[in-house]
Design a protein around this motif. Structure first.
Motif, PDB file in Angstrom:
ATOM      1  N   VAL A  52       0.831  -1.204   0.000  1.00 45.41           N
ATOM      2  CA  VAL A  52       0.000   0.000   0.000  1.00 45.41           C
ATOM      3  C   VAL A  52       0.865   1.253   0.000  1.00 45.41           C
ATOM      4  CG1 VAL A  52      -1.738   1.320   1.280  1.00 45.41           C
ATOM      5  CG2 VAL A  52      -1.924  -1.177   1.137  1.00 45.41           C
ATOM      6  N   GLU A  53       1.861   1.275   0.859  1.00 41.34           N
ATOM      7  CA  GLU A  53       2.719   2.454   0.967  1.00 41.34           C
ATOM      8  C   GLU A  53       3.563   2.655  -0.279  1.00 41.34           C
ATOM      9  OE1 GLU A  53       4.773   1.823   4.659  1.00 41.34           O
ATOM     10  OE2 GLU A  53       3.139   2.708   5.850  1.00 41.34           O
ATOM     11  N   ASP A  54       3.998   1.576  -0.904  1.00 42.91           N
ATOM     12  CA  ASP A  54       4.775   1.691  -2.146  1.00 42.91           C
ATOM     13  C   ASP A  54       3.958   2.327  -3.269  1.00 42.91           C
ATOM     14  OD1 ASP A  54       6.987   0.606  -0.958  1.00 42.91           O
ATOM     15  OD2 ASP A  54       6.757  -1.397  -1.836  1.00 42.91           O
ATOM     16  N   LEU A  55       2.637   2.205  -3.184  1.00 41.46           N
ATOM     17  CA  LEU A  55       1.760   2.821  -4.195  1.00 41.46           C
ATOM     18  C   LEU A  55       1.461   4.284  -3.872  1.00 41.46           C
ATOM     19  CD1 LEU A  55      -0.816  -0.063  -4.783  1.00 41.46           C
ATOM     20  CD2 LEU A  55       1.019   0.655  -6.325  1.00 41.46           C
ATOM     21  N   GLY A  56       2.023   4.789  -2.767  1.00 45.79           N
ATOM     22  CA  GLY A  56       1.780   6.170  -2.385  1.00 45.79           C
ATOM     23  C   GLY A  56       0.433   6.389  -1.726  1.00 45.79           C
ATOM     24  N   LEU A  57      -0.181   5.309  -1.259  1.00 47.34           N
ATOM     25  CA  LEU A  57      -1.471   5.392  -0.580  1.00 47.34           C
ATOM     26  C   LEU A  57      -1.246   5.307   0.925  1.00 47.34           C
ATOM     27  CD1 LEU A  57      -3.400   2.948  -2.945  1.00 47.34           C
ATOM     28  CD2 LEU A  57      -3.527   5.449  -2.953  1.00 47.34           C
ATOM     29  N   GLU A  58      -2.266   5.680   1.680  1.00 43.26           N
ATOM     30  CA  GLU A  58      -2.153   5.709   3.133  1.00 43.26           C
ATOM     31  C   GLU A  58      -2.886   4.518   3.732  1.00 43.26           C
ATOM     32  OE1 GLU A  58      -3.302   8.656   6.885  1.00 43.26           O
ATOM     33  OE2 GLU A  58      -3.393   9.383   4.815  1.00 43.26           O
TER      34      GLU A  58
END
Length: 333
Positions: A322-328
């Motif tokens: 999730v974080e690698d996709l720039g999402l929180e």
């Protein structure tokens, strides 16, 4: 044609049934990427926060007869599933819920077989809501009564799930010969009338048409408290009548997620990590999903086998994706 339809979506224009079917008919990678990008942009305009949901499987002792033809969850249905019977004790439910709360996952799904008139769901809700700060979804399908729905509301159940799976009645009767579609629709309406958040989703890749999927998504609009739509791709379990039925492709799952997001810009779209495959969890997020389910902490005290596939998502791996996709990631303290 696809670009024209997606332009209408970007302008927040309502699509007709034929246009929705045309989106389902996408069969090339470029247009699929465009569809997914449009859907994820819709989600991000509302929020780029991704919820995680863990699970407690309360019991695999299920009284539905004949068995659902795809089920690998119930007792003695599949050697790859929960083959031996179990019924979780209050202490086991409590320990699992406390572990999930400690991990930071904000939400837990408590699910189980039929034959209890919702008592297993009410008991789990009393424990989880009484002893943790977790949000709870209970999913015992149509195994509810007016009394048990009232009790779930009394004990502050956040969401009740009753998946219709398909509204093609002939197909429903074929894959679920021990149940009636009418009963599941009735439970959805009962939950909605009670003012409890309703979760109701689609099982895809079971032989339904694109028109069936569109009809299903539009049918769900009748439920006022609808807040969540799970999209579940079929995966065959060995030893079951549908063990040779092909699994639903990733592409079909992504199209369904994206089109659901187009139709429901604000709703929670849930993808269970077992049905999409734990290694593919970034793909539904790129298609507009905003809840990943069956996410399990490292020190979880119970054995877990996912519904739809024995595998599940590991918490730390999911957070990294999730974080690698720039999402929180939505976590609680």
């Amino acid at each position: 044609m696809i670009e024209t339809i997606l332009k209408k979506v970007e302008n927040r224009e309502k699509l007709n049934k034929e246009e929705l079917i045309r989106l389902f008919e996408i069969d090339d990678e470029e247009n699929l990427k465009k569809l997914c990008k449009t859907a994820s942009q819709i989600r991000n305009k509302e929020s780029d926060e991704i919820k995680l949901t863990s699970t407690i499987h309360l019991t695999n002792i299920c009284q539905v007869r004949p068995r659902c033809k795809y089920c690998g969850f119930a007792t003695k249905t599949s050697s790859a599933g929960y083959y031996d019977a179990f019924y979780k004790t209050d202490d086991e439910i409590r320990d699992a819920a406390l572990c999930v709360e400690k991990s930071g996952i904000p939400r837990i799904s408590c699910s189980g077989g039929h034959g209890y008139k919702g008592k297993q769901a009410v008991n789990a809700t009393k424990i989880v809501k009484g002893e943790t700060s977790l949000e709870i979804l209970v999913n015992v399908g149509a195994d509810l009564t007016e009394e048990s729905v009232y009790e779930l509301k009394k004990y502050n159940a956040d969401t009740v799930c009753c998946n219709l799976e398909t509204i093609n009645e002939d197909l429903f009767n074929y894959i679920k010969p021990g149940e009636k579609l009418f009963d599941r629709v009735k439970i959805c309406q009962m939950v909605s009338d009670a003012g409890i958040g309703l979760s109701s989703g689609l099982l895809i890749g079971i032989g339904e048409s694109y028109e069936d999927r569109v009809n299903h998504l539009l049918f769900l609009k009748r439920f006022d408290s609808l807040e969540e739509i799970p999209i579940m791709g079929f995966n065959p379990y060995i030893n079951t009548p549908m063990e040779n039925h092909p699994p639903c492709s990733i592409e079909e799952q992504l199209k369904t997620i994206a089109i659901t997001r187009i139709l429901y810009p604000n709703i929670r779209i849930t993808v269970p990590t077992p049905t999409i495959g734990p290694k593919n969890v970034e793909l539904p997020l790129l298609a507009g999903a905003n809840n990943l389910a069956t996410v399990i902490p490292e020190d979880y005290p119970l054995t877990v086998k996912g519904v739809g596939s024995p595998d599940y998502g590991n918490l730390q791996d999911v957070i990294s994706v999730v974080e690698d996709l720039g999402l929180e990631v939505q976590l609680h303290a």
